[in-house]
Design a protein around this motif. Structure first.
Motif, PDB file in Angstrom:
ATOM      1  N   GLN A  53       0.837  -1.204   0.000  1.00 10.85           N
ATOM      2  CA  GLN A  53       0.000   0.000   0.000  1.00 10.85           C
ATOM      3  C   GLN A  53       0.868   1.248   0.000  1.00 10.85           C
ATOM      4  N   ASP A  54       2.048   1.140   0.595  1.00 14.36           N
ATOM      5  CA  ASP A  54       2.963   2.278   0.673  1.00 14.36           C
ATOM      6  C   ASP A  54       3.956   2.323  -0.485  1.00 14.36           C
ATOM      7  N   THR A  55       4.436   1.147  -0.922  1.00 13.86           N
ATOM      8  CA  THR A  55       5.528   1.099  -1.894  1.00 13.86           C
ATOM      9  C   THR A  55       5.332  -0.054  -2.857  1.00 13.86           C
ATOM     10  N   TRP A  56       5.358   0.242  -4.151  1.00 12.23           N
ATOM     11  CA  TRP A  56       5.301  -0.803  -5.173  1.00 12.23           C
ATOM     12  C   TRP A  56       6.655  -1.489  -5.233  1.00 12.23           C
ATOM     13  N   HIS A  57       6.648  -2.800  -5.367  1.00 18.83           N
ATOM     14  CA  HIS A  57       7.875  -3.581  -5.513  1.00 18.83           C
ATOM     15  C   HIS A  57       7.791  -4.361  -6.813  1.00 18.83           C
ATOM     16  N   SER A  58       8.886  -4.452  -7.536  1.00 20.80           N
ATOM     17  CA  SER A  58       8.874  -5.160  -8.816  1.00 20.80           C
ATOM     18  C   SER A  58       8.973  -6.668  -8.651  1.00 20.80           C
TER      19      SER A  58
END
Length: 131
Positions: free
Chosen positions: A77-82
């Protein structure tokens, strides 16, 4: 902060017998400041956390450990990760349900203009049902 409960050990067998709580998720900013690619790792077993962290370090990556699927969703929800290395069997929310929730989030446009997250399933379960 949460990083105070995490320690890096040279020996992956170190610190396995204790009951110290693993971090829910470390700060991405503190990891990224080291200049390494951050890989989100969903794993609840301490020895597996240590082993995956060591393997990722050999690839010049840094592991961001979350010990259950709900914490993974909170982090996302805070940070997109690949990339996520996802354990299949975890407390609170397993890797199967977490992956379904991530795919729903992607379909619902939570991360517009981002490609789908790569999710690598991982498990120590060798039962025929999982294979």
């Amino acid at each position: 902060g949460p990083s105070s409960t995490w320690s890096r050990k040279a020996d992956p067998r170190a610190d396995l017998g204790g009951t110290a709580a693993s971090p829910s998720c470390m700060s991405v900013e503190s990891l990224a400041s080291e200049g390494k690619r951050v890989v989100l790792v969903a794993e609840d077993i301490r020895i597996n956390q240590v082993l995956v962290t060591k393997q990722l370090e050999q690839l010049d990556c840094q592991a961001l450990i979350c010990d259950d699927g709900l914490k993974v969703l909170t982090e996302l929800q805070d940070t997109w990760h690949s990339l996520i290395v996802m354990d299949l069997n975890m407390p609170n929310m397993d890797g199967f349900e977490c992956t379904r929730a991530i795919r729903r989030m992607e379909r619902n446009g939570v991360w517009p203009k981002r490609r789908p997250i790569h999710i690598v399933a991982a498990t120590a379960d060798a039962s025929p049902a999982i294979q």
